[in-house]
Design a protein around this motif. Structure first.
Motif, short mmCIF file in Angstrom:
data_model
loop_
_atom_site.label_atom_id
_atom_site.label_comp_id
_atom_site.label_asym_id
_atom_site.label_seq_id
_atom_site.Cartn_x
_atom_site.Cartn_y
_atom_site.Cartn_z
N ASN A 116 0.78 -1.32 0.08
CA ASN A 116 0.10 0.00 -0.06
C ASN A 116 1.01 1.36 -0.14
O ASN A 116 0.45 2.25 -0.66
CB ASN A 116 -0.72 -0.33 1.17
CG ASN A 116 -1.87 1.17 1.13
OD1 ASN A 116 -2.60 1.23 0.26
ND2 ASN A 116 -1.88 2.01 2.32
N ILE A 117 2.03 1.32 0.74
CA ILE A 117 2.96 2.51 1.00
C ILE A 117 3.31 2.70 -0.72
O ILE A 117 3.61 3.57 -1.22
CB ILE A 117 3.92 2.22 1.92
CG1 ILE A 117 3.18 2.35 3.27
CG2 ILE A 117 5.12 3.26 1.79
CD1 ILE A 117 4.25 1.68 4.45
N ASN A 118 3.90 1.51 -0.95
CA ASN A 118 4.46 1.57 -2.58
C ASN A 118 3.38 2.21 -3.45
O ASN A 118 3.71 3.06 -4.28
CB ASN A 118 4.62 0.04 -3.24
CG ASN A 118 5.17 -0.02 -4.40
OD1 ASN A 118 6.44 0.17 -4.73
ND2 ASN A 118 4.46 -0.26 -5.42
N ASN A 119 2.08 1.97 -3.32
CA ASN A 119 1.10 2.29 -4.21
C ASN A 119 0.76 3.79 -3.93
O ASN A 119 0.14 4.49 -4.95
CB ASN A 119 -0.23 1.32 -4.10
CG ASN A 119 0.00 0.05 -4.81
OD1 ASN A 119 1.03 0.00 -5.71
ND2 ASN A 119 -0.64 -0.97 -4.42
N ILE A 120 0.78 3.96 -2.55
CA ILE A 120 0.77 5.51 -2.44
C ILE A 120 1.74 6.27 -2.86
O ILE A 120 1.39 7.67 -3.66
CB ILE A 120 0.58 5.79 -0.88
CG1 ILE A 120 -0.66 5.05 -0.39
CG2 ILE A 120 0.54 7.26 -0.49
CD1 ILE A 120 -0.78 5.04 1.18
N ARG A 121 2.83 5.94 -3.10
CA ARG A 121 4.00 6.71 -3.65
C ARG A 121 3.75 6.70 -5.04
O ARG A 121 3.96 7.76 -5.61
CB ARG A 121 5.30 5.68 -3.29
CG ARG A 121 6.47 6.31 -4.12
CD ARG A 121 7.74 5.23 -4.08
NE ARG A 121 7.39 4.40 -4.95
CZ ARG A 121 8.16 3.24 -4.91
NH1 ARG A 121 9.16 3.02 -4.40
NH2 ARG A 121 7.75 2.46 -6.08
N ASP A 122 3.35 5.77 -5.78
CA ASP A 122 3.41 5.72 -7.25
C ASP A 122 1.66 6.14 -7.84
O ASP A 122 1.35 6.01 -8.93
CB ASP A 122 3.59 4.33 -7.76
CG ASP A 122 4.87 3.83 -7.52
OD1 ASP A 122 5.78 4.92 -7.39
OD2 ASP A 122 5.34 2.63 -7.68
N ILE A 123 0.88 6.87 -6.91
CA ILE A 123 -0.31 6.97 -7.09
C ILE A 123 -0.46 7.81 -8.46
O ILE A 123 -1.58 7.66 -9.28
CB ILE A 123 -1.09 7.61 -5.94
CG1 ILE A 123 -2.70 7.63 -6.21
CG2 ILE A 123 -0.58 8.95 -5.70
CD1 ILE A 123 -3.34 7.94 -5.01
N GLU A 124 0.38 8.94 -8.63
CA GLU A 124 0.20 9.69 -9.84
C GLU A 124 0.50 8.99 -11.10
O GLU A 124 -0.31 8.84 -12.16
CB GLU A 124 1.08 10.87 -9.48
CG GLU A 124 0.74 11.84 -8.39
CD GLU A 124 1.61 13.06 -8.53
OE1 GLU A 124 2.34 13.41 -9.26
OE2 GLU A 124 1.33 13.90 -7.64
N SER A 125 1.74 8.30 -11.12
CA SER A 125 2.11 7.65 -12.33
C SER A 125 1.15 6.33 -12.55
O SER A 125 0.70 5.92 -13.91
CB SER A 125 3.38 7.15 -12.23
OG SER A 125 3.62 6.24 -11.16
N ASP A 126 0.71 5.75 -11.68
CA ASP A 126 -0.23 4.66 -11.76
C ASP A 126 -1.65 5.12 -12.39
O ASP A 126 -2.21 4.41 -13.27
CB ASP A 126 -0.63 3.98 -10.40
CG ASP A 126 0.62 3.01 -9.95
OD1 ASP A 126 1.46 2.86 -10.84
OD2 ASP A 126 0.64 2.49 -8.84
N THR A 127 -2.07 6.42 -11.83
CA THR A 127 -3.18 6.94 -12.41
C THR A 127 -3.22 7.11 -14.15
O THR A 127 -4.03 6.92 -14.73
CB THR A 127 -3.60 8.14 -11.75
OG1 THR A 127 -3.85 7.73 -10.26
CG2 THR A 127 -5.08 8.69 -12.28
N LYS A 128 -1.97 7.72 -14.15
CA LYS A 128 -1.96 8.07 -15.89
C LYS A 128 -1.68 6.69 -16.48
O LYS A 128 -2.11 6.66 -17.77
CB LYS A 128 -0.64 8.85 -15.91
CG LYS A 128 -0.64 10.31 -15.40
CD LYS A 128 0.56 10.82 -15.56
CE LYS A 128 0.70 12.40 -14.96
NZ LYS A 128 1.81 13.13 -15.11
#
Length: 304
Positions: free
Chosen positions: A198-210
């Motif tokens: 979850n911490i990994n995904n919070i960090r990458d939230i912007e690039s994952d959204t794109k």
């Protein structure tokens, strides 16, 4: 400051992601400690299970590097650490060959582990099926036509394989028995492992959204994902307290001494305003989880 990979050796080390290996070993260690508390610990099982798990984790990391590069999550907009394929130092074909190598190593190591552990062919094929499922899960998290990580199902996979199956499976290979009460520490470890993801995904939230990667933080938003992170960390520690009370084994409360480290991680993630500020807590949570399991073992060996 932009990080570059100057050589293939450095790129492969980045792809392997050594900082994730302590977390992978935590479930093996926890299952082995529980087996020791039942006077059924076998050193050869522990070693082979640890080797197999390391191979699986490396396979998962390589597949993640490969898959995110193919599907666009590791684009130029990504804020996290640079990836090997993304850097161009390692080609997609080279990464694919490495994935095949570690899939084979995982399978061979797992087969040896099962051959030594089990004397019942039905159990052998049951665990072989689980092992093959683990290999498939490691590869298809971000690779393939429909990677389940892009659908937000990574949390479930981590909870199962790093928690319930990892701990209970290791315990069974040591003892050839199953004890329902051991699901409680397995749930604790599953929650902590999910917190790392979850911490990994919070960090990458912007690039994952794109990139269209619908991780839990992308689906529910950063603020709710931070609350989710708190619930995982607090929930894991509460669950071990329940285990101690039911078992009347207060030595198993020893890992609560590590909870302040996890609380600091939760606070840091809550206060992190950008990816660079959040990224260090990924490693801290993984190490805290391993320390938590080690503390569990220390409590057992001191008070028993």
């Amino acid at each position: 400051m932009e990080i570059t990979l100057a050589s293939k050796k450095q790129a492969w080390l980045h792809a392997i992601r050594l900082r994730t290996l302590p977390l992978a070993l935590s479930s093996i260690l926890m299952g082995s400690i529980l087996a020791a508390s039942n006077n059924s610990f076998r050193l050869e099982i522990f070693i082979l299970a640890a080797i197999t798990t390391i191979f699986l984790q490396i396979l998962s990391n390589l597949a993640n590097d490969y898959g995110d590069s193919v599907h666009g999550a590791d684009s130029i907009d990504r804020k996290g650490p640079i990836r090997a394929v993304q850097s161009g130092v390692i080609s997609l074909s080279e990464m694919k060959k490495a994935m095949i190598l570690f899939a084979v190593l995982s399978l061979v190591s797992g087969l040896i582990l099962l051959y030594i552990s089990l004397n019942d062919w039905r159990l052998f094929f049951l665990f072989l099926g689980l092992g093959i499922l683990a290999i498939i899960a490691a590869v298809t998290y971000t690779s393939g036509k429909k990677p389940y990580g892009y659908a937000g199902l990574g949390d479930i996979s981590v909870f199962l394989f790093f928690g319930l199956l990892g701990v209970s499976g290791t315990y069974f290979l040591h003892t050839l028995s199953f004890d329902w009460i051991n699901l409680l520490p397995a749930v604790s470890l599953g929650m902590f492992s999910t917190a790392v993801l979850n911490i990994n995904n919070i960090r990458d939230i912007e690039s994952d959204t794109k990139a269209g990667k619908k991780s839990i933080p992308v689906r529910i938003g950063k603020k709710a994902a931070v609350k989710y992170n708190w619930s995982l960390i607090l929930g894991g520690n509460i669950t071990i307290i329940v285990f101690a009370i039911i078992q009347n084994s207060y030595w198993s409360l020893f890992p609560i001494l590590i909870s302040p480290l996890m609380i600091r991680v939760a606070v840091g993630v809550s206060q992190g305003e950008n990816s660079a500020m959040i990224d260090p807590y990924l490693k801290k949570m993984a190490i805290s989880t391993l320390l938590w399991v080690i503390a569990f073992g220390i409590g057992f060996f001191i008070f028993n």
